[in-house]
Design an enzyme around this catalytic site. Structure first.
Site, short mmCIF file in Angstrom:
data_model
loop_
_atom_site.label_atom_id
_atom_site.label_comp_id
_atom_site.label_asym_id
_atom_site.label_seq_id
_atom_site.Cartn_x
_atom_site.Cartn_y
_atom_site.Cartn_z
N TYR A 45 43.81 4.31 -11.22
CA TYR A 45 44.39 2.99 -10.92
C TYR A 45 44.47 2.72 -9.42
O TYR A 45 44.26 3.60 -8.61
CB TYR A 45 45.69 2.74 -11.64
CG TYR A 45 46.88 3.64 -11.44
CD1 TYR A 45 47.01 4.55 -10.40
CD2 TYR A 45 47.93 3.56 -12.36
CE1 TYR A 45 48.14 5.33 -10.26
CE2 TYR A 45 49.07 4.34 -12.23
CZ TYR A 45 49.16 5.23 -11.18
OH TYR A 45 50.29 6.00 -11.05
N GLU A 46 44.73 1.47 -9.10
CA GLU A 46 44.66 0.94 -7.73
C GLU A 46 43.26 1.08 -7.14
O GLU A 46 43.09 1.25 -5.93
CB GLU A 46 45.69 1.62 -6.81
CG GLU A 46 47.12 1.55 -7.31
CD GLU A 46 47.60 0.13 -7.53
OE1 GLU A 46 47.03 -0.79 -6.93
OE2 GLU A 46 48.55 -0.06 -8.29
N GLY A 47 42.27 0.99 -7.98
CA GLY A 47 40.88 1.15 -7.56
C GLY A 47 40.46 2.60 -7.77
O GLY A 47 41.03 3.50 -7.17
#
Length: 596
Positions: free
Chosen positions: A439-441
């Site tokens: 997550y968050e890229g």
């Protein structure tokens, strides 16, 4: 078993010794945070995380969150722990005093985040997402929105989220379909569905404020047509209290591999009232203010879980007796020796220790830059600090979470079969750490950001914020006999990084796939060099302290041994990374798609 004592001695070393002369200078705006004040805050955070959050970690994982009749409930004890957390002012630590925050420097805040993540990473997401939301709102919201929402968010009575992902689009946000229809009163009506929303709904706060990416009817296609909106779960009353429902509903909670006590929700917006944050069609710019803050914090999640897993593995390795030392019995009075005597167990423990201390050292450097970028009165220092933060944000996010996952797996391996069963508690560290690489890229996206955006930006200016201090340190300490092997190893790895940088720049201009193929290895190579630099600096300080007759000589001796292990056994990965980069994309991209 799950055990944890905050590594306060190493944290103080990073704060006060390792980066004392990092070139960013003193920051007068932060002078009120004296050593005594900081020590008191860190010690209280250590107590809170150990005594309040850690006992809820495994039980929260076992129970998870539930959705009943549209109501999301967190596991037993979470609501009481959150109230204690909020009342203690922990939600407001790093926020601006203008909105009720305490203005704590990031270099201290990130250490507290590490403690929270080490003891209960699921819990960390509730205040963590809120802090990210306040950052975006403070940076891009109107004064009316700030005045209406920031005080409640900062104090923690309301919480925040970020709503990006939809079922058909994750990384490619240009495909999102959530609609925002303008109204005569200046607000918008938001309709759409989002998935994978961390802390998307829960019973910890009075209200939940969603930051939602959506499109207006006349928006251009792709990411250039995305705007950001503030959409509360409940509309505030005129007096600032909680009013009627705003058509925001949790339709499901995700059943996940880990972080089960964090409510990861599917959220439906049904003609919900929202307000624009920032400018129309500039939503990605505003959202990235939040995401970049979150990416550094996600890296800290990896670090915290690595530390927790390391401590649990040490506990077990000293307690579990199996076999005899290869060099002869170390504890002849027992039926067998503790497994910590065995070289392979030492290899695993030292690897986790070196990764943890190395990431903490590098994270401390980046945190110092975050503070300098915000508070320095010297424009040149601010620019240089900003360059360094921009360069290192994808490295911190990806490298720390990669190494954190490696460390938690090593923790399970030290336990052997007992690590694979749930009663030990260490398999939870592996499951909880896995999401941080996604997550968050995803970490692959971080690597693409590094080589595709950060390296070429401003004709390579960002790189200078890192290359210059490393080069200077190597030059100034080349004649230091006590550091000779480390300086040699750092110099070789740094040379490989410089060659790889030029190689990627040259090949990438001709073929973008070449840069993409090299990106993951390049990010790890840069990160390894950065950690090596931090360890070399730490070793120089440790040698000086030992020569002075430091009272806690054991700490500095252990630092030297850990640093030497990193240079001997872990930094050689830099050669592998360089050879992989040099090999190019050919074998990676050659196989016909149909052959997979």
């Amino acid at each position: 078993m799950q055990v944890y004592e905050a590594p306060l001695r190493d944290m103080r070393f990073v704060l006060r010794e390792l980066h004392a002369d990092d070139g960013y200078g003193d920051l007068p705006a932060l002078e009120e945070f004296s050593d005594d004040v900081v020590d008191a805050v860190l010690e209280e955070a250590a107590r809170l995380t150990r005594d309040v959050l850690l006992p809820l970690n495994r039980s929260g994982d076992e129970e998870g969150c539930t959705l009943e009749n549209g109501v999301v409930r967190t596991p037993k004890g979470f609501k009481e722990a959150y109230e204690q957390f909020r009342e203690g002012g922990w939600c407001a630590l790093a926020s601006d005093p203008k909105w009720g925050g305490q203005g704590l420097p990031e270099r201290i805040n990130k250490l507290i985040e590490e403690m929270i993540c080490a003891t209960n990473v699921s819990f960390s997401l509730y205040p963590g997402l809120t802090h990210g939301a306040t950052t975006a709102l403070e940076g891009h919201g109107s004064e009316d929105l700030k005045n209406a929402y920031l005080p409640k968010l900062v104090e923690g009575s309301w919480s925040g989220t970020m709503c990006l992902t939809e079922a058909h689009c994750g990384t490619d946000l240009g495909m999102l379909r959530t609609r925002a229809v303008p109204q005569d009163d200046g607000s918008f009506r938001i309709t759409g569905a989002k998935i994978f929303i961390s802390a998307g709904d829960h019973d910890l706060t009075e209200n939940i404020i969603h930051l939602v990416l959506a499109r207006t009817p006349d928006a251009p296609k792709g990411v250039k047509g995305i705007s950001l909106f503030l959409v509360p779960k409940y509309l505030p009353n005129a007096d600032g209290g909680v009013g009627p429902s705003n058509g925001v509903f949790c339709t499901a909670i995700e059943h996940k591999m880990g972080i089960k006590a964090s409510a990861t929700c599917q959220i439906s917006f049904e003609d919900s009232q929202g307000w624009l944050i920032g400018k129309p069609n500039k939503g990605m710019e505003a959202m990235f203010t939040m995401m970049n803050t979150e990416r550094v914090s996600v890296g800290v999640q990896g670090l915290g879980l690595a530390e927790a897993s390391y401590q649990a593995a040490v506990y077990y390795a000293k307690d579990r007796v199996q076999g005899r030392s290869l060099s002869g019995a170390k504890h002849p009075e027992q039926a067998a020796d503790p497994i910590i005597v065995h070289p392979d167990v030492r290899r695993m423990l030292m690897t986790a220790r070196a990764y943890t201390e190395g990431c903490r050292a590098l994270g401390g450097w980046v945190s110092r830059a975050l503070d300098a970028e915000k508070f320095s009165t010297d424009p040149e220092v601010q620019k240089r600090a900003g360059d360094f933060v921009a360069l290192m944000t994808p490295v911190v996010k990806a490298l720390f979470t990669d190494l954190g996952f490696e460390a938690t797996n090593l923790g399970v391996q030290v336990y052997g079969g007992h690590g694979f069963i749930r009663e030990s508690g260490v398999e939870q560290h592996v499951r909880d750490s896995r999401i941080a690489m996604i997550y968050e890229g995803t970490n692959g996206i971080q690597a693409l950001d590094l080589v595709g955006r950060k390296l070429p930006a401003h004709m390579g200016r960002y790189l200078r914020s890192f290359f210059h201090p490393v080069s200077q340190f190597i030059e100034e300490n080349g004649a230091n006999a006590e550091l000779a092997t480390m300086i040699e190893g750092l110099g070789q790895a740094f040379g490989a990084l410089q060659l790889a940088t030029g190689m990627i720049a040259e090949r990438g201009l001709k073929d973008p796939e070449e840069a993409g193929a090299a990106s993951v290895d390049y990010l790890r190579l840069l990160g390894l060099v950065a950690i090596a630099y931090c360890f070399a600096r730490a070793s120089k300080i440790a040698q000086a302290r030992l020569a002075e007759g430091a009272e806690d000589a054991g700490f500095y001796k252990a630092k030297l041994i850990t640093a030497q292990f990193f240079f001997d056994r872990l930094l050689p990965q830099a050669t592998t990374c360089f050879l992989a980069i040099k090999a190019g994309k050919q074998s990676m991209m050659a196989l016909d798609e149909a052959a997979f």
